[in-house]
Design an enzyme around this catalytic site. Structure first.
Site, PDB file in Angstrom:
ATOM      1  N   LYS A 266      32.574  31.885  29.042  1.00 52.22           N
ATOM      2  CA  LYS A 266      33.271  31.535  30.294  1.00 52.22           C
ATOM      3  C   LYS A 266      32.270  31.062  31.340  1.00 52.22           C
ATOM      4  O   LYS A 266      31.329  31.778  31.667  1.00 52.22           O
ATOM      5  CB  LYS A 266      34.048  32.755  30.816  1.00 52.22           C
ATOM      6  CG  LYS A 266      34.676  32.564  32.208  1.00 52.22           C
ATOM      7  CD  LYS A 266      35.502  33.785  32.635  1.00 52.22           C
ATOM      8  CE  LYS A 266      35.986  33.662  34.086  1.00 52.22           C
ATOM      9  NZ  LYS A 266      36.762  34.849  34.529  1.00 52.22           N
ATOM     10  N   ASP A 271      34.474  32.002  41.395  1.00 53.37           N
ATOM     11  CA  ASP A 271      35.887  32.368  41.258  1.00 53.37           C
ATOM     12  C   ASP A 271      36.394  32.953  42.563  1.00 53.37           C
ATOM     13  O   ASP A 271      36.220  34.136  42.838  1.00 53.37           O
ATOM     14  CB  ASP A 271      36.050  33.377  40.106  1.00 53.37           C
ATOM     15  CG  ASP A 271      37.510  33.776  39.909  1.00 53.37           C
ATOM     16  OD1 ASP A 271      38.394  33.102  40.488  1.00 53.37           O
ATOM     17  OD2 ASP A 271      37.747  34.753  39.168  1.00 53.37           O
ATOM     18  N   LYS A 278      41.313  35.854  46.236  1.00 52.98           N
ATOM     19  CA  LYS A 278      40.771  37.211  46.184  1.00 52.98           C
ATOM     20  C   LYS A 278      40.524  37.724  47.603  1.00 52.98           C
ATOM     21  O   LYS A 278      40.348  36.929  48.518  1.00 52.98           O
ATOM     22  CB  LYS A 278      39.430  37.203  45.431  1.00 52.98           C
ATOM     23  CG  LYS A 278      39.538  37.035  43.930  1.00 52.98           C
ATOM     24  CD  LYS A 278      38.158  37.061  43.298  1.00 52.98           C
ATOM     25  CE  LYS A 278      38.234  36.843  41.794  1.00 52.98           C
ATOM     26  NZ  LYS A 278      38.913  37.938  41.073  1.00 52.98           N
ATOM     27  N   ASP A 289      30.580  34.588  37.731  1.00 57.41           N
ATOM     28  CA  ASP A 289      31.694  34.473  36.787  1.00 57.41           C
ATOM     29  C   ASP A 289      31.388  33.476  35.662  1.00 57.41           C
ATOM     30  O   ASP A 289      32.246  33.198  34.822  1.00 57.41           O
ATOM     31  CB  ASP A 289      32.969  34.083  37.548  1.00 57.41           C
ATOM     32  CG  ASP A 289      34.232  34.632  36.921  1.00 57.41           C
ATOM     33  OD1 ASP A 289      34.129  35.559  36.098  1.00 57.41           O
ATOM     34  OD2 ASP A 289      35.323  34.125  37.257  1.00 57.41           O
ATOM     35  N   GLU A 350      42.079  32.739  35.680  1.00 57.23           N
ATOM     36  CA  GLU A 350      41.669  31.387  35.322  1.00 57.23           C
ATOM     37  C   GLU A 350      40.767  31.348  34.089  1.00 57.23           C
ATOM     38  O   GLU A 350      40.743  30.370  33.356  1.00 57.23           O
ATOM     39  CB  GLU A 350      40.945  30.735  36.514  1.00 57.23           C
ATOM     40  CG  GLU A 350      39.457  31.100  36.694  1.00 57.23           C
ATOM     41  CD  GLU A 350      39.206  32.591  36.928  1.00 57.23           C
ATOM     42  OE1 GLU A 350      40.123  33.266  37.416  1.00 57.23           O
ATOM     43  OE2 GLU A 350      38.095  33.061  36.601  1.00 57.23           O
ATOM     44  N   ARG A 352      40.867  32.943  31.219  1.00 57.94           N
ATOM     45  CA  ARG A 352      41.567  32.834  29.928  1.00 57.94           C
ATOM     46  C   ARG A 352      42.103  31.434  29.703  1.00 57.94           C
ATOM     47  O   ARG A 352      42.313  31.024  28.568  1.00 57.94           O
ATOM     48  CB  ARG A 352      42.663  33.905  29.866  1.00 57.94           C
ATOM     49  CG  ARG A 352      43.735  33.742  30.892  1.00 57.94           C
ATOM     50  CD  ARG A 352      44.551  35.008  31.089  1.00 57.94           C
ATOM     51  NE  ARG A 352      43.823  36.037  31.839  1.00 57.94           N
ATOM     52  CZ  ARG A 352      44.294  37.253  32.092  1.00 57.94           C
ATOM     53  NH1 ARG A 352      45.495  37.607  31.655  1.00 57.94           N
ATOM     54  NH2 ARG A 352      43.573  38.115  32.774  1.00 57.94           N
TER      55      ARG A 352
END
Ligand code: BES
Ligand code: MN
Ligand code: ZN
Length: 501
Positions: A266, A271, A278, A289, A350, A352
């Site tokens: 990933k 993020d 968030k 991330d 996001e 996945r």
């Protein structure tokens, strides 16, 4: 820093600092005993005075005067003999190196003979090199003030008295050095701020890393991704001005045409959560991330450097997740590379989505012998396994066993988690095939079950590294911050994979 191997005796070596190791409640053994004898009892004197108890990773410092060619003697505790592990040895060498650096000694010398005759010197030398290189790691590119305070150890010298062992020890040291440099490369990528480490910059770093190595890099830009139909990845990317990249790094060290092991990481370079924003507090931490992607690049660097006889591919979908007028939204439906559709419940799930596209692409394009992904995927995994644990998900018992065995060797804390089919209904959508979230309960499991729908048939495993990728506190050989988790683990998996049975 230079790693040096010398044939000879530590007690005769001229160096600004020599390190010796002691067990709690014991007389000096191994090189500690040799240096003690050569110095007329400097070490036993300290022990007798009760000033050093050899507690795990504690250090003491002695100035040797005319008693030894080494100017300083750094004593490091290994704790109780019956509790010693390779991981503790790694930590002990890290403690010695940090002490030498604090003293501004330019060289640190040590022997593989730490008083543990039952352990192979090759394994001790590897732990020593890893401990020193990984324990000294710092991220300094943005420090401009007081730079002179950041001292560097310039070399680490390993003394080996037994010449017959030289070759095996040299090989083990060189391999450990290559893998440690790869871990530090990964840590550098993860430590870099989000404004620097954009998807395009990640692709450039991959190319730079591959140059001069037996690695081929292909970078897919937006038009390529559109042609391929990677609409889940593109959907996540829409809210950012930074264009997405899919980075493919190929290593062909095995037989021509032999199925590769494919690693997917990933690479969300930041993020924010997107429209499902968030909370502001600690949001900056989400620059990490992309730790899974950075670890995949690190593994490929190491695999090339140690020339494993195996085909390996690293795939890194790299995207920034931001809110914007063009951003994807909850309620949207995306059609993935596989053709399956996904209803967006949260734009913060996001990872996945970009992994879904990368995993089905990996299956289709490479027909892998094994497919392993690594991702800072869920806060739920951190709740389940804490700040140091890595969740392992997968239905292939052999692949899981390989990963667990490798983890036992490298000291990474990996725990197998369930992929209960009973929970698949939690990610079924009314309007599309799947929802991208399955609710709060079992969040790490439903995320893994989501990935499973896109990983296709064949061995696949998923590693959730959301906790362990970034340390809040110093650990024995990992300073706080980017840990480089997963690099040593997967290199070990691949080493065993390529070893003749
Ligand atoms: N990158 C985060 C997961 C994460 C959390 C990584 C903490 C490192 C430390 C991921 O994209 C995310 O936001 N996951 C959500 C999923 C939820 C919306 C289903 C989470 O864990 O809250
Ligand atoms: Mn998220
Ligand atoms: Zn994320």
């Amino acid at each position: 820093m230079k790693i040096d191997m010398k044939k000879g005796n530590l007690e005769r070596f001229v160096t600004p600092a020599a390190a010796v190791f002691l067990f709690e409640g014991e007389e000096p053994a191994g090189s500690a005993a040799l240096l003690d004898r050569a110095s007329g009892g400097l070490v036993t004197e300290l022990l007798k005075a009760g000033d050093f108890k050899a507690r795990l990773h504690a250090t003491a410092l002695l100035y040797t005067g005319k008693a030894l060619p080494a100017r300083r003697l750094i004593l490091v505790g290994l704790g109780k003999r019956k509790e010693v592990t390779l991981d503790r040895i790694r930590g002990a060498f890290a403690a010695a190196a940090r002490e030498a650096r604090r003293l501004d000694a330019k060289d640190l010398a040590a022997s593989t003979d730490i008083g543990l005759p039952e352990e192979k010197p090759e394994r001790i030398v590897a732990a020593a090199v890893e401990g020193v290189l990984l324990g000294l790691y710092r991220y300094l590119p943005y420090k401009t003030v007081d730079r002179e305070e950041f001292r560097d150890l310039q070399s680490f010298t390993i003394m080996e008295a037994d010449g017959a062992r030289g070759k095996a020890i040299r090989k083990a040291a060189a391999e450990a050095e290559a893998v440690s440099r790869a871990v530090c490369f990964t840590r550098d990528l993860v430590s870099a701020p989000g404004n620097e480490m954009t998807p395009d910059r990640m692709a450039k770093e991959a190319k730079k890393m591959a140059a001069g190595r037996k690695l081929a890099v292909k970078v897919f830009g937006e038009p390529d991704l559109r042609k391929l139909g990677m609409n889940a990845l593109l959907g996540v990317a829409r809210g950012s001005n930074e264009p997405p990249r899919l980075i493919a790094v190929e290593y062909r060290g095995g037989k021509r045409g032999a199925a590769p092991v494919v690693l997917v990481g990933k690479g969300i370079t930041f993020d924010s959560g997107g429209i499902s924003l968030k909370p502001a507090e600690n949001m900056g931490e989400m620059k990490e991330d992309m730790a899974g992607g950075a670890a995949v690049l690190g593994v490929l660097q190491a695999v090339a450097d140690i020339a494993l006889p195996l085909n390996v591919v690293g795939l890194v979908p790299a995207v920034e997740n931001l809110p914007d007028g063009k951003a994807y939204k909850p309620g949207d439906v995306l059609t993935t590379f596989s053709g399956q559709t996904v209803e967006i419940m949260s734009t913060d799930a996001e990872g996945r989505l970009i992994l879904a596209d990368a995993l089905s692409y990996a299956r289709k394009r490479y027909r892998p012998a094994a497919l392993i992904d690594m991702a800072t995927l869920t806060g739920a995994c951190v709740v389940a396994l804490g700040d140091l644990g890595t969740g392992l998900f997968g239905k292939d018992a052999d692949l899981n066993a390989r990963i667990r065995a490798a983890a036992a060797e490298t000291g990474e804390l990996v725990w197998e988690m369930p992929l209960w089919e009973e929970y698949v209904e939690l990610i079924k959508s009314d309007v599309a095939d799947w929802k991208n979230t399955g609710g709060r309960s079992g969040g790490a499991i439903t995320a893994a079950l989501f990935l499973k729908q896109f990983a296709g048939e064949g061995p696949w495993a998923h590693l959730d590294i959301a906790g362990a990728s970034w340390l809040k506190k110093d650990r024995p050989w990992t300073p706080k911050g980017a840990s480089g988790i997963g690099v040593r683990l997967l290199v070990e998996v691949l080493k065993r994979w390529s070893a003749p049975a």
